[in-house]
Enzyme design. Structure first.
Site, PDB file in Angstrom:
ATOM      1  N   GLY B 217      37.291  52.288  12.502  1.00 37.54           N
ATOM      2  CA  GLY B 217      38.187  53.801  12.287  1.00 37.54           C
ATOM      3  C   GLY B 217      39.234  53.951  13.359  1.00 37.54           C
ATOM      4  O   GLY B 217      39.852  52.718  13.805  1.00 37.54           O
ATOM      5  N   SER B 218      39.595  55.037  13.415  1.00 37.93           N
ATOM      6  CA  SER B 218      40.812  55.393  14.253  1.00 37.93           C
ATOM      7  C   SER B 218      40.838  54.982  15.542  1.00 37.93           C
ATOM      8  O   SER B 218      41.827  54.729  16.348  1.00 37.93           O
ATOM      9  CB  SER B 218      41.087  56.837  14.378  1.00 37.93           C
ATOM     10  OG  SER B 218      41.394  57.200  12.900  1.00 37.93           O
ATOM     11  N   SER B 219      39.642  54.571  16.201  1.00 41.33           N
ATOM     12  CA  SER B 219      39.730  53.984  17.557  1.00 41.33           C
ATOM     13  C   SER B 219      40.349  52.863  17.449  1.00 41.33           C
ATOM     14  O   SER B 219      40.866  52.283  18.750  1.00 41.33           O
ATOM     15  CB  SER B 219      37.966  54.111  18.201  1.00 41.33           C
ATOM     16  OG  SER B 219      37.364  52.857  17.448  1.00 41.33           O
ATOM     17  N   LYS B 221      43.254  52.112  16.367  1.00 39.72           N
ATOM     18  CA  LYS B 221      44.564  52.438  16.648  1.00 39.72           C
ATOM     19  C   LYS B 221      45.050  52.189  17.957  1.00 39.72           C
ATOM     20  O   LYS B 221      46.188  51.762  18.196  1.00 39.72           O
ATOM     21  CB  LYS B 221      44.735  54.069  16.312  1.00 39.72           C
ATOM     22  CG  LYS B 221      44.827  54.133  14.726  1.00 39.72           C
ATOM     23  CD  LYS B 221      45.066  55.710  14.566  1.00 39.72           C
ATOM     24  CE  LYS B 221      44.830  55.871  13.197  1.00 39.72           C
ATOM     25  NZ  LYS B 221      44.361  57.482  12.810  1.00 39.72           N
TER      26      LYS B 221
END
Lengths: 415, 475
Positions: B217-219, B221
């Site tokens: 997920g966004s981790s 990024k």
């Protein structure tokens, strides 16, 4: 032997209990006494036979004490009884020729002994070998094999010339008359019956092997040997087809570590191989291995226990002792002058050679495993008794062989 | 007749020497394979005759010890803290085998390793019962307990590292199991319990921190931001436009909740976790740089560790089209990561761009407590420039101060973090939070994942805060 006992004790408790050294001391006294008796009754006997048997017996006693301390006293008692039988043999059977006169009696007795287990026997470990007499159990096959050898020696000594005559030719090979195959067929029948009724593959193989050896020695006829072997292969094959327990033995011989059987029918042989493998060249040391993982380790598998704890060196020493014993026994046969004596010696030696080969080869997976005792070494009264009687006869034969040779020299004949 | 008798002698001797030859073969050349055979009880009995070394936590708690029994397997294991360290110590069982450190450090625990000291050699020669070596771990039992309590029975995992050394400070999986169940003692038949553990659909025996593969997920990024900043593809102040949707090759990518962030800087994009911005950054990076940086962080091969690890993966750059690249850039592509891997991502930012090799075993001691071997920290990879790491750390602090990670705020301490909400088909999203603290001279880097836990900022971030507070000594 003393060293053996001491090291077992050290491994077990770290201390030495002097009282238990009575075992090796007693065994040593028994053999010393036997030596003295031999000097008196059969002074010209082969001097190596008794020490070799003593070496094997001592090795067995040490291993049995290590494996199952409670059995050591029993084994010692049986050694004493067997030694007494040995004394009786050399004291009263110095004129072994009398045995030839009772050949049929002895032969019938042997068959009765074998038959007794088929009818009255107790089944132990899937084989029907034991006869219960009161509280004691007895393995008649052990004694029967000695009686049978006496019978066969006498029979062949009388008939070997007839059996050797070939009147027919078959495919260019001289073949004796068909009726002379009768003894061969009879013996084959006995073996096969044993295989079927007693499920005792080891003894069956042993009996037939002894017979083939004696026929060959008596007649020099390869035909008998070939036909005999063909019959045995046929019999074994038929048994393989018709009996599950025979098939199981062959399968565990071929694939001892098959995951489906390694905890079941091939457990014994795989445990035996593990024991030998962990022993390596020098062994784990007495009392420091795990030979008790092997079932029947004091009897059939005692060789594996030696291989584990004394290593290749110890096990090879045992094999050499058997080889020497066989060689000395054959020498007795070679030096003997009359046919009965020669054949008797050959038969007795065949017992030791074949029996030790069958069981040592079995536990090392050289041949399929068939349960049988290792002469002189394994725990067991009947086995010890039979083997000491056998040894007594060999000693008598060696004494008489040497004596007649000496007389011949005195009479001016060439030995 | 003598001729035949001599032939017989020859036959007998050939037979007996055949035995001798066969015996030599078995006992010399076959010995090794026989000793190693799985059905050979001897090795087992011998191994269990050794008094295996203890496993201790860094604060001296006994995690595993040997107790004497009167069974054929003389010394057996006991795990005094029960389930708390199950995923680290594993179990040592004559019936079910070994796992965890009990498996990977078996030789050391048995004293069989190359670290044979004069004393153990002396013991061997004197024949006294052998004793193995003790493992002293890097894990602190208090932090481990705090992490387990913070996770509070939720399905998921926590990995806490010292970013400067790579020492693992806590490693929790949930649900877990009691390793004592693997050790059947006389009068304690655990077969039913063991079977139940194996049949449990929640897989309590599975080590999520090292082997659980989740979409990050966004981790993720943080990885993309590191690449973009390091390569100069963008700066924190680069401007982006987010309309809530981005058409890529005829396919439309939406932001989380179809939200539109409008005009924003790259720095702000990380703070609010804007998918559209990161999709654009990813496309500017290109698949090769994208994969190159992911691999620098440790993706695509198992992390070298004291326990077996699964390899976190990113898609092969040759098969990655723009759609795949764009969605991978905010962690929703085909990339999968273990919690340990994501903890290393946080640790890399925390440690000036260098990843230290993670380790669990700090010291090996002999049974008298004498240190035989001490682990020295080792650099695994240089991922980005120190300056990049510093910039990225600042952006992550902002994400906690003003953005999605506010639930991880601790007053008086600058926490750097990044949330992740990894969407999964037909279920609640996995909740991620990776972080480190304090921003300057950090003591701990952390990855928290809660399976199907919902938004990262809501579920994982508060858990992370509880753990950070314990680690930093704040009540």
């Amino acid at each position: 032997m003393m060293v053996g006992f001491v090291s077992v004790q050290l491994a077990r408790t770290g201390t030495v209990d002097y009282l238990s050294l009575a075992y090796p001391a007693a065994a040593a006294i028994v053999f010393l006494a036997l030596h003295v008796v031999m000097r008196i009754f059969v002074p010209r006997a082969d001097g190596l036979l008794l020490p070799l048997a003593a070496g094997l017996t001592f090795m067995g006693l040490v291993m049995i004490e290590r494996l199952e301390a409670s059995l050591a006293l029993e084994q010692l008692l049986w050694i004493t009884v067997a030694a007494a039988a040995f004394v009786l043999v050399i004291a009263f059977l110095r004129r072994y020729e009398v045995l030839a006169q009772y050949k049929y009696t002895l032969g019938v007795l042997a068959l009765l002994l074998l038959a007794s287990t088929m009818v009255l026997g107790q089944e132990v470990n899937g084989a029907r070998l034991w006869l219960k007499l009161g509280t004691m159990s007895f393995q008649p096959a052990e004694l029967a094999k000695v009686l049978l050898v006496i019978f066969l020696a006498a029979f062949f000594a009388e008939k070997h010339e007839v059996l050797s005559i070939s009147t027919h030719r078959f495919l260019g090979i001289p073949v004796p008359e068909l009726k002379y195959f009768v003894p061969l067929l009879a013996m084959w029948g006995v073996s096969v019956l044993m295989m079927i009724f007693q499920k005792d593959l080891g003894s069956s193989l042993l009996f037939f092997g002894i017979f083939i050896c004696m026929v060959f020695a008596a007649t020099a006829r390869k035909t008998y040997v070939l036909v005999g072997m063909a019959l045995f292969v046929l019999g074994a094959f038929l048994c393989y087809l018709s009996f599950a327990h025979v098939r199981m033995r062959v399968e565990s011989w071929l694939t001892p570590f098959n995951p489906a059987t390694v905890e079941g029918s091939s457990y014994q042989i795989s445990q035996s191989l593990f024991a030998l493998g962990s022993g390596g060249i020098s062994g784990s040391g007495l009392g420091l291995g795990y030979p008790k993982f092997i079932p029947s380790v004091t009897t059939d598998f005692i060789f594996s226990a030696v291989g584990e704890e004394l290593g290749l060196l110890g096990a090879a020493a045992l094999v050499f002792m058997f080889a020497l014993l066989v060689a000395r026994g054959i020498k007795v046969a070679l030096l003997h002058r009359d046919d009965f004596g020669k054949l008797l010696a050959v038969g007795l030696v065949s017992i030791i050679a074949l029996q030790s080969f069958i069981i040592m080869g079995g536990v090392t997976r050289l041949i399929p495993l068939t349960g049988i005792t290792l002469p002189f070494v394994s725990y067991g009264g009947s086995s010890l008794l039979a083997n000491f009687i056998l040894l007594g006869l060999l000693v008598v034969l060696s004494h008489r062989g040497a004596t007649t040779n000496v007389q011949s020299i005195r009479q001016g004949a060439r030995p | 007749m003598n001729k035949q008798i001599k032939i017989l002698l020859a036959v007998f001797l050939v037979c007996l020497f055949g035995i001798l030859a066969n015996l030599s073969w078995i006992q010399i050349f076959g010995a090794e394979s026989l000793q190693g055979n799985a059905y050979n009880k001897r090795r087992m009995v011998e191994e269990y005759a050794v008094r295996r070394g203890d496993i201790l936590s860094s604060d001296g708690q006994v995690l595993a010890r040997s107790i004497e029994t009167d069974t054929q397997y003389r010394y057996q294991r006991e795990y005094p803290l029960g389930a708390l360290f199950a995923d680290i110590t594993g179990y040592d069982s004559w019936r079910y085998g070994r796992s965890g450190l009990e498996a990977s450090y078996n030789d050391e625990l048995l004293g069989k390793g190359p670290q044979l000291t004069v004393r153990t050699l002396g013991n061997m020669l004197l024949g006294s019962s052998k004793r193995g070596n003790t493992l002293v771990l890097t894990v602190d039992s208090r932090l481990q307990r705090a992490a387990a309590e913070a996770l509070d029975g939720n399905k998921g995992a926590v990995v806490a590292l010292d970013p400067k050394t790579g020492a693992v400070l806590a490693m929790v999986t949930s649900p877990t199991y009691d390793p004592n169940v693997a050790v059947p003692l006389p009068g304690r038949d655990t077969q039913t319990a063991w079977d139940a553990l194996n049949a449990d659909p929640d897989r309590p025996l599975f080590d999520r921190p090292t082997n659980g593969l989740y979409p990050p997920g966004s981790s993720f990024k943080v990885v993309v931001a590191a690449a973009a900043l390091d390569l100069g593809v963008s700066t924190p102040r680069s401007e982006f436009q987010c309309d809530g949707a981005l058409p890529v090759e005829g396919y439309t990518i939406y932001d989380y909740g179809r939200r539109s962030h409008g005009e924003l800087t790259f720095s702000k994009a990380l703070v609010v976790s804007c998918n559209i911005t990161f999709a654009q950054v990813g496309l500017r990076l290109g698949p090769r740089s994208f994969v190159q940086y992911a691999e620098r962080f440790g993706f695509d091969k198992p992390v070298p560790f004291d326990l077996p690890t699964a390899a976190s993966t990113v898609q092969d750059p040759d098969t990655m089209d723009d759609v795949a690249l764009a969605s991978a850039s905010f962690g929703q592509g085909r990339d999968l990561a273990t919690p340990l891997q994501m903890a290393l991502v946080a640790a890399a930012v925390a440690n000036g761009g260098s990843i230290m090799k993670p380790y669990l075993v700090n010291e090996l001691q002999d049974y008298n407590g004498k240190i035989i071997e001490q682990t020295s920290p080792e650099r695994l990879a240089k991922v980005m420039d120190e300056g990049t790491a510093e910039t990225l750390a600042g952006m992550m602090v902002d994400a906690v101060d003003d953005g999605t990670g506010q639930a991880a705020q601790i007053s008086g301490i600058a926490v750097a973090g990044k949330t992740g909400t990894a969407e999964v088909e037909g279920a609640e999203p996995h909740s991620w939070f990776i972080c480190f603290a304090p921003e300057r001279d950090p003591d701990i880097a952390l990855a928290v994942v809660v399976e199907n836990g919902g938004e990262g900022g809501r579920t994982a971030a508060p858990i992370a805060r509880d753990i950070l507070e314990t680690a930093l000594g704040i009540e």
